[in-house]
Design an enzyme around this catalytic site. Sequence first.
Site, PDB file in Angstrom:
ATOM      1  N   PHE A 191     -24.365 -11.968  32.381  1.00 17.55           N
ATOM      2  CA  PHE A 191     -24.511 -13.424  32.440  1.00 17.55           C
ATOM      3  C   PHE A 191     -25.771 -13.807  33.202  1.00 17.55           C
ATOM      4  O   PHE A 191     -26.063 -13.250  34.267  1.00 17.55           O
ATOM      5  CB  PHE A 191     -23.327 -14.058  33.183  1.00 17.55           C
ATOM      6  CG  PHE A 191     -22.023 -14.035  32.456  1.00 17.55           C
ATOM      7  CD1 PHE A 191     -21.773 -14.913  31.413  1.00 17.55           C
ATOM      8  CD2 PHE A 191     -21.024 -13.147  32.825  1.00 17.55           C
ATOM      9  CE1 PHE A 191     -20.556 -14.906  30.749  1.00 17.55           C
ATOM     10  CE2 PHE A 191     -19.801 -13.128  32.178  1.00 17.55           C
ATOM     11  CZ  PHE A 191     -19.568 -14.014  31.135  1.00 17.55           C
ATOM     12  N   ASP A 192     -26.500 -14.767  32.674  1.00 13.75           N
ATOM     13  CA  ASP A 192     -27.450 -15.512  33.488  1.00 13.75           C
ATOM     14  C   ASP A 192     -26.617 -16.396  34.413  1.00 13.75           C
ATOM     15  O   ASP A 192     -25.409 -16.536  34.227  1.00 13.75           O
ATOM     16  CB  ASP A 192     -28.354 -16.342  32.579  1.00 13.75           C
ATOM     17  CG  ASP A 192     -29.334 -17.204  33.348  1.00 13.75           C
ATOM     18  OD1 ASP A 192     -29.905 -16.718  34.337  1.00 13.75           O
ATOM     19  OD2 ASP A 192     -29.520 -18.371  32.967  1.00 13.75           O
ATOM     20  N   SER A 193     -27.231 -17.011  35.403  1.00 14.76           N
ATOM     21  CA  SER A 193     -26.459 -17.877  36.305  1.00 14.76           C
ATOM     22  C   SER A 193     -26.665 -19.357  36.003  1.00 14.76           C
ATOM     23  O   SER A 193     -25.758 -20.046  35.533  1.00 14.76           O
ATOM     24  CB  SER A 193     -26.799 -17.579  37.768  1.00 14.76           C
ATOM     25  OG  SER A 193     -28.162 -17.839  38.039  1.00 14.76           O
ATOM     26  N   ALA A 194     -27.876 -19.861  36.238  1.00 13.45           N
ATOM     27  CA  ALA A 194     -28.138 -21.295  36.116  1.00 13.45           C
ATOM     28  C   ALA A 194     -27.954 -21.764  34.678  1.00 13.45           C
ATOM     29  O   ALA A 194     -28.589 -21.263  33.758  1.00 13.45           O
ATOM     30  CB  ALA A 194     -29.550 -21.611  36.598  1.00 13.45           C
TER      31      ALA A 194
ATOM     32  N   VAL B 214     -25.462 -13.195  27.753  1.00 13.04           N
ATOM     33  CA  VAL B 214     -25.100 -14.612  27.696  1.00 13.04           C
ATOM     34  C   VAL B 214     -26.070 -15.404  28.561  1.00 13.04           C
ATOM     35  O   VAL B 214     -26.187 -15.154  29.765  1.00 13.04           O
ATOM     36  CB  VAL B 214     -23.654 -14.847  28.186  1.00 13.04           C
ATOM     37  CG1 VAL B 214     -23.263 -16.310  27.980  1.00 13.04           C
ATOM     38  CG2 VAL B 214     -22.679 -13.933  27.469  1.00 13.04           C
TER      39      VAL B 214
END
Length: 273
Positions: free
Chosen positions: A7-10, A208
């Site tokens: 996963f990316d965060s922002a 993602v």
Amino acid sequence: MKVAIVFDSAGTLVKIMRVIKDLKKNKFICNSQTVDIVDKKKGRALVIIKEDPLKVVDKENPEKLISDLLKEVEIGISYCNPPINREGIFKDRKTKVKELQEPLNILKRYEVETGYGSALIIDTYAGEVEYTIATAGCLFKEVKETIKQLKDLGVKVFIASGDRKGFIKRLAEITGVDERYIMAEAHQELKRDLIRNLKKEGYFTIMVGDGANDVPAMIESDLAVVTLQNGNVSRRALETADIKIYNIKEIVDICKKVINGEIKGRMQIKECS
């Protein structure tokens, strides 16, 4: 089947609040991703301050030059539009720290979960700070349960983000992601390499994200998913993704289909579309 999801965060796990100031126009920008601004001009670099801005930006003399501050704190380049001139990061002799403090002061009015971040977009060839940025965020409400369900399925969950380490460590704490599986200050090549290494270890990989800096990892992954939940998605990410989701919880069903053999990867998705 071994499945790993990155996963990316922002914008992906975190409902991001981002204040961007265009210094030339002396105006704040709405509905823009920093990486998209960088992509508009060769030689631009997105420079992050790796330390807590409440300690190193907020308390600094407003009249101090930003270039002098950058020499004193730990910084990183989380994204760029190459080629860049790294020495140009420190050449601006007119922009002051108050330009960094202004967007941060706006976000300090809000209650946040993840802490704050400060960054700049610099034209490294002109030696000019063009934009100052402050970020903060709160988890999308479905994230904790989504990650729990993924772990219950046996999926290995990673977070790879360009955000500073303190921000990502806090995110791991509140989501339950193992700290061994987080990658902070990760530019696009590091995200791609993480996916590549997981594939070598025999994992079916899912990337993602929603930003242009997620695209190389999306291309490398077995399955690329773009999330539209934050409402502001990079066009490049949208064009690259195999699957679009509108809520992060949808990723659980996608993983179930991968594990059950209903989704076998990118080629199958394209053949069915």
